[in-house]
Design a protein around this motif. Structure first.
Motif, PDB file in Angstrom:
ATOM      1  N   GLY A  81       0.819  -1.209   0.000  1.00  0.00           N
ATOM      2  CA  GLY A  81       0.000   0.000   0.000  1.00  0.00           C
ATOM      3  C   GLY A  81       0.848   1.253   0.000  1.00  0.00           C
ATOM      4  N   LEU A  94       2.778   1.585  -3.508  1.00  0.00           N
ATOM      5  CA  LEU A  94       1.897   2.007  -4.596  1.00  0.00           C
ATOM      6  C   LEU A  94       1.409   3.432  -4.401  1.00  0.00           C
ATOM      7  CD1 LEU A  94      -0.218  -1.221  -5.277  1.00  0.00           C
ATOM      8  CD2 LEU A  94       1.728  -0.328  -6.566  1.00  0.00           C
ATOM      9  N   GLU A 126      -4.508   4.947   0.466  1.00  0.00           N
ATOM     10  CA  GLU A 126      -3.980   3.601   0.248  1.00  0.00           C
ATOM     11  C   GLU A 126      -4.961   2.741  -0.539  1.00  0.00           C
ATOM     12  OE1 GLU A 126      -2.124  -0.196   2.759  1.00  0.00           O
ATOM     13  OE2 GLU A 126      -2.838   1.588   3.819  1.00  0.00           O
ATOM     14  N   THR A 178      -3.956   1.377  -4.354  1.00  0.00           N
ATOM     15  CA  THR A 178      -3.807  -0.047  -4.660  1.00  0.00           C
ATOM     16  C   THR A 178      -4.770  -0.500  -5.747  1.00  0.00           C
ATOM     17  OG1 THR A 178      -5.286  -0.565  -2.797  1.00  0.00           O
ATOM     18  CG2 THR A 178      -2.919  -0.676  -2.380  1.00  0.00           C
TER      19      THR A 178
END
Length: 449
Positions: A13, A16, A168, A172
């Protein structure tokens, strides 16, 4: 201030989200344009080297400052000071850094709005709304306000949901979607006549150009801006990183993902440019200079899509969806910086701070839209050629000279206990102290000249 602070729930998380903050129009628009203008493969080779020797060490500095401070950029920079004066000056450095994402978002959201407008135009074409598509692709105050408004709406909705449930969660989702769309486009573009010529131009370096000073400076600047060094995004995301994580390794992962996106963007866009040339679209002038470097995404490539007939509309839809995703992953990190400051300093709810600050910056964007010719280029220049590199230099000087070596070691030991034994620690502290400031000054000089 650190108590109860939200953190990313997983390594993936964080990587990315942080890579998404770096990935943006600089990777998907700027990097292929620079590669096309500076010898293709030669630029790619030098760029990869500059990412390693310029961008990565600076990325570790910003992420380490953020994780050490566990706060917004101003308070994180204050914590590096050893005296009231150095703490006050550190807060000023943080404030300069904080102005970068605010100013960038003010003009970046307008470009993001153009991308959304072109995305909607492709959708309108597919369902037969040709007049609407023409309006969405035309340049007008109304169109620009609509596009920017939609872009702000998406950005605010993600940021106000928080670190885990907003940034996050959507990073993702959006980042894998980005790679999937790239793969789809690459496969399709490589079926077009002329695409293999573009691929060869991009991947096979002309070694006679590798030592060209202009190319080296361009690659250094692109690598610097590609990872948003000095833009505060990495500092604020670093403050949400668990101290159990190996920080240099996490920074390397972010660097690799960001660089991969830039390289893959080149794999798609340069072959597409050469395919457009095969269809009669003029790309280079008689001297080999790129004709439409500033309008590549909105002029040259749409001409290619139009030449593909009905399937070109679908390709345009996929391309502008990809561009919108890339822009959005960056914009959420930009808004997060001031939102974190207001939420932590004033104790306001994140949702209120997100809508308030998003609205304030959106109002600045509206002023730019109504005075586009006078303000758009000016704000972009002030933000990217003055504030961002100067903030990066100040972060570097503070991280290298003001932040004590023992404190840096203590911070990096968390998650990497035997860091003193490795080559990284033997090189990085001195490199950041002496080499990085010189390289950043070179980037500033390049941007001004």
């Amino acid at each position: 201030m650190a108590a109860g602070r939200e953190h990313f729930s997983s390594r993936l998380g964080f990587v990315l989200a942080a890579a998404g903050a770096a990935v943006g129009l600089g990777n998907i628009w700027g990097f292929p344009t620079q590669a096309a203008s500076n010898g293709g493969g030669a630029f790619l080779l030098v760029y990869l080297l500059m990412i390693l020797i310029v961008a990565y060490p600076m990325l570790v500095v910003e992420m380490a400052i953020g994780r050490h401070g566990q706060a917004n950029p101003i308070d994180s920079m204050r914590k590096l000071g050893r005296s009231p004066l150095s703490k006050t000056f550190g807060g000023g450095v943080g404030l300069i850094g904080l102005m970068v994402p605010c100013l960038v978002l003010a003009f970046y959201s307008i470009v993001g709005g153009w991308l959304i407008s072109y995305l909607l135009a492709a959708g309108a074409e597919l369902i037969g709304l040709h007049d609407a598509a023409i309006w969405l692709k035309g340049f007008s105050v109304e169109r620009n306000l609509l596009g920017a408004g939609l872009f702000y709406l998406l950005t605010i909705l993600i940021v106000q949901a928080g670190v885990k449930e907003g940034i996050e969660k959507w990073s993702t989702r959006l980042m894998p979607a980005l790679f999937i769309l790239f793969a789809v486009l690459f496969i399709y573009v490589m079926t077009l006549p002329g695409a293999t010529d573009g691929l060869a131009h991009y991947l096979i370096p002309d070694f006679s150009k590798v030592m060209d000073s202009d190319l080296i400076l361009a690659a250094m600047g692109q690598g610097f801006f590609s990872l948003t060094i000095g833009g505060c995004s990495m500092l604020i995301y670093g403050s949400y990183l668990s101290r159990k994580e190996n920080l240099p390794k996490m920074a390397l992962n972010v660097t690799l993902v960001d660089t991969a996106v830039a390289v893959i963007a080149g794999l798609v866009i340069l072959p597409a440019m050469f395919a457009a040339m095969r269809q009669g679209v003029e790309i280079y002038d008689a001297n080999g200079a790129l004709l439409s470097s500033s309008t590549l995404v909105f002029d040259v490539l749409p001409m290619l899509f139009q030449g593909l007939g009905s399937v070109g509309t679908v390709v345009a839809l996929v391309f502008f969806l990809l561009m919108t995703i890339a822009a959005l992953t960056s914009s959420i990190s930009m808004l997060e910086c001031p939102v974190a400051l207001v939420s932590e300093r004033l104790g306001t709810k994140r949702s209120f701070a997100s809508w308030l600050l998003g609205g304030v910056i959106a109002a600045l964007s509206a002023v730019i839209v109504f005075n586009f010719g006078e303000l758009f280029g000016l704000v972009a220049t002030i933000a990217t050629q003055y504030f961002q590199p100067i903030a990066a230099l100040l972060f570097c000087l503070y991280g290298g000279w003001v932040w004590k070596r023992t404190q840096k070691l203590e911070e990096l030991r968390q998650g990497y206990e035997d860091i003193e034994q490795g080559l990284f620690w033997k090189v990085w502290p001195l490199y950041v102290k002496f080499v990085c400031p010189v390289l950043v000054i070179a980037v500033i000089w390049m941007s001004l000249v």
